[in-house]
Design a protein around this motif. Structure first.
Motif, PDB file in Angstrom:
ATOM      1  N   LEU A 109      54.771 -16.332   5.922  1.00  0.00           N
ATOM      2  CA  LEU A 109      54.951 -17.330   6.726  1.00  0.00           C
ATOM      3  C   LEU A 109      53.610 -17.998   6.912  1.00  0.00           C
ATOM      4  CD1 LEU A 109      56.827 -19.295   8.262  1.00  0.00           C
ATOM      5  CD2 LEU A 109      56.873 -17.637  10.120  1.00  0.00           C
ATOM      6  N   ALA A 110      52.758 -16.952   7.720  1.00  0.00           N
ATOM      7  CA  ALA A 110      51.368 -17.281   7.988  1.00  0.00           C
ATOM      8  C   ALA A 110      50.292 -18.077   6.974  1.00  0.00           C
ATOM      9  CB  ALA A 110      50.388 -16.043   8.205  1.00  0.00           C
ATOM     10  N   THR A 111      50.798 -17.602   5.711  1.00  0.00           N
ATOM     11  CA  THR A 111      49.948 -18.112   4.634  1.00  0.00           C
ATOM     12  C   THR A 111      50.691 -19.801   4.210  1.00  0.00           C
ATOM     13  OG1 THR A 111      49.817 -16.014   3.198  1.00  0.00           O
ATOM     14  CG2 THR A 111      49.616 -18.074   1.907  1.00  0.00           C
ATOM     15  N   VAL A 112      52.132 -19.932   4.284  1.00  0.00           N
ATOM     16  CA  VAL A 112      52.312 -21.128   4.240  1.00  0.00           C
ATOM     17  C   VAL A 112      52.007 -22.078   5.343  1.00  0.00           C
ATOM     18  CG1 VAL A 112      54.558 -22.563   4.404  1.00  0.00           C
ATOM     19  CG2 VAL A 112      54.740 -20.457   2.904  1.00  0.00           C
ATOM     20  N   LEU A 113      51.879 -21.526   6.724  1.00  0.00           N
ATOM     21  CA  LEU A 113      51.365 -22.445   7.747  1.00  0.00           C
ATOM     22  C   LEU A 113      50.096 -22.725   7.647  1.00  0.00           C
ATOM     23  CD1 LEU A 113      53.305 -20.734  10.695  1.00  0.00           C
ATOM     24  CD2 LEU A 113      53.917 -22.941   9.701  1.00  0.00           C
ATOM     25  N   ALA A 114      49.376 -21.797   7.012  1.00  0.00           N
ATOM     26  CA  ALA A 114      47.604 -21.939   6.961  1.00  0.00           C
ATOM     27  C   ALA A 114      47.150 -22.991   5.824  1.00  0.00           C
ATOM     28  CB  ALA A 114      47.101 -20.635   6.559  1.00  0.00           C
ATOM     29  N   VAL A 172      41.934 -19.036   1.255  1.00  0.00           N
ATOM     30  CA  VAL A 172      41.636 -18.752   2.547  1.00  0.00           C
ATOM     31  C   VAL A 172      42.923 -18.356   3.165  1.00  0.00           C
ATOM     32  CG1 VAL A 172      40.902 -19.246   4.822  1.00  0.00           C
ATOM     33  CG2 VAL A 172      39.542 -19.786   2.909  1.00  0.00           C
ATOM     34  N   PRO A 173      44.197 -18.998   2.889  1.00  0.00           N
ATOM     35  CA  PRO A 173      45.387 -18.523   3.466  1.00  0.00           C
ATOM     36  C   PRO A 173      45.825 -16.913   3.159  1.00  0.00           C
ATOM     37  CG  PRO A 173      45.596 -20.317   2.611  1.00  0.00           C
ATOM     38  CD  PRO A 173      44.410 -20.137   2.123  1.00  0.00           C
ATOM     39  N   ILE A 174      45.431 -16.591   2.233  1.00  0.00           N
ATOM     40  CA  ILE A 174      45.694 -15.107   1.785  1.00  0.00           C
ATOM     41  C   ILE A 174      44.688 -14.018   2.464  1.00  0.00           C
ATOM     42  CG2 ILE A 174      44.075 -14.873  -0.151  1.00  0.00           C
ATOM     43  CD1 ILE A 174      46.030 -13.154  -1.738  1.00  0.00           C
ATOM     44  N   LEU A 175      43.700 -14.422   2.870  1.00  0.00           N
ATOM     45  CA  LEU A 175      42.779 -13.757   3.702  1.00  0.00           C
ATOM     46  C   LEU A 175      43.483 -13.796   5.161  1.00  0.00           C
ATOM     47  CD1 LEU A 175      39.203 -15.034   2.314  1.00  0.00           C
ATOM     48  CD2 LEU A 175      40.496 -12.749   1.756  1.00  0.00           C
ATOM     49  N   ILE A 176      43.911 -14.992   5.563  1.00  0.00           N
ATOM     50  CA  ILE A 176      44.333 -14.975   6.972  1.00  0.00           C
ATOM     51  C   ILE A 176      45.766 -14.064   6.964  1.00  0.00           C
ATOM     52  CG2 ILE A 176      45.774 -16.476   8.624  1.00  0.00           C
ATOM     53  CD1 ILE A 176      43.913 -18.817   7.478  1.00  0.00           C
ATOM     54  N   ALA A 177      46.372 -14.166   5.789  1.00  0.00           N
ATOM     55  CA  ALA A 177      47.605 -13.066   6.007  1.00  0.00           C
ATOM     56  C   ALA A 177      47.289 -11.787   6.092  1.00  0.00           C
ATOM     57  CB  ALA A 177      48.514 -13.477   4.567  1.00  0.00           C
ATOM     58  N   ALA A 178      46.316 -11.444   5.157  1.00  0.00           N
ATOM     59  CA  ALA A 178      45.789 -10.049   5.381  1.00  0.00           C
ATOM     60  C   ALA A 178      45.312  -9.581   6.705  1.00  0.00           C
ATOM     61  CB  ALA A 178      44.385  -9.910   4.477  1.00  0.00           C
ATOM     62  N   VAL A 179      44.865 -10.470   7.574  1.00  0.00           N
ATOM     63  CA  VAL A 179      44.161 -10.072   8.879  1.00  0.00           C
ATOM     64  C   VAL A 179      45.596  -9.989   9.738  1.00  0.00           C
ATOM     65  CG1 VAL A 179      43.406 -11.349  10.885  1.00  0.00           C
ATOM     66  CG2 VAL A 179      42.253 -11.426   8.629  1.00  0.00           C
TER      67      VAL A 179
END
Length: 258
Positions: free
Chosen positions: A195-200, A208-215
């Motif tokens: 969900l975080a990836t889709v929103l980003a 970058v979304p996958i890095l956000i998901a990792a965080v």
């Protein structure tokens, strides 16, 4: 028939398991090779990933970011995050196997889910050694052979968008990941990260979304403590059918392979 050393070696349960796992895991290389080419990498770049990175999940993550238009730096970041588990395996195997000299460098390259699982699934120290090297070397050789086969086949497909393959790398990675989730908490974390990836996606550059998901996953893991047997399973569990002794230790934290 003479009892030669290859015949004696094949009598080892760990070697037999390692070789069977090598065939099953090595075949994944066909998918990686084809998807890497259709994601925009050339043959030698594809082979370099399999020869040098040699860790299935991170390789699929790398080409998934590239296929999505992400930068090389973002692709490297995604692959690094997923490959960190091999460093954890390495600390365990260093204590278990005590490799010396050049074997330390070889063992570092061959430390993946399946070689770790094959080794730690044994109780005899000699069998632990044989299982690690049999699985590690076998998968390395077959993974790279089948990567080359897949890359040559992928190059013959032409424009990936003609076949709808421009998103196939991401789909393949998800296909490998989802069956490996074990327990309710990892599944919940995966859903939140998705969900975080889709929103980003609409707001940040590709990759970058996958890095956000990792965080997000790291923060959830920091503030929560699930059962110790929950996590991610290896791509292949070598002892599902072949071994009836003590099981390997859980491969938590997180290919193909690899």
């Amino acid at each position: 028939m003479r009892n030669t050393w290859p015949a004696r070696l094949l009598e080892s349960p760990a070697v037999r398991v390692g070789l069977s796992v090598s065939v099953a895991t090595g075949l994944y290389g066909v998918s990686f090779g084809a998807l890497s080419i259709t994601s925009g990498l050339d043959f030698w770049q594809t082979m370099a990933l399999s020869l040098l990175l040699f860790s299935g999940g991170p390789q699929f993550a790398f080409i998934g970011v590239v296929a999505g238009g992400g930068s090389g730096l973002a692709a490297m970041g995604a692959a690094t995050l997923l490959g960190m588990r091999n460093g954890i395996y390495g600390m365990q195997l260093n204590v278990l196997l005590h490799p010396k000299g050049w074997r330390r460098y070889a063992a570092a390259q061959l430390t993946i889910d399946e070689s770790t699982a094959t080794s730690t699934g044994q109780t005899d120290p000699a069998e632990q050694q044989r299982g690690f090297w049999a699985a590690g070397i076998g998968i390395f050789v077959l993974w790279n052979i089948f990567t080359a086969v897949g890359a040559l086949a992928g190059g013959a497909l032409g424009d990936p968008k003609q076949w709808g393959l421009d998103g196939a790398a991401v789909a393949a990675f998800l296909g490998l990941l989802w069956p490996r989730l074990k327990g309710r908490e990892p599944v919940a974390i995966a859903v939140v990260c998705a969900l975080a990836t889709v929103l980003a996606v609409p707001f940040v550059p590709a990759g970058v979304p996958i890095l956000i998901a990792a965080v997000v996953a790291a923060l959830i893991g920091w503030f929560s403590h699930g059962p110790r047997d929950e996590g991610l399973e290896p791509d292949i569990d070598p002892y599902t059918e072949h071994h009836h002794g003590p099981h390997r230790q859980s491969g938590s934290v997180g290919g193909s392979g690899a």
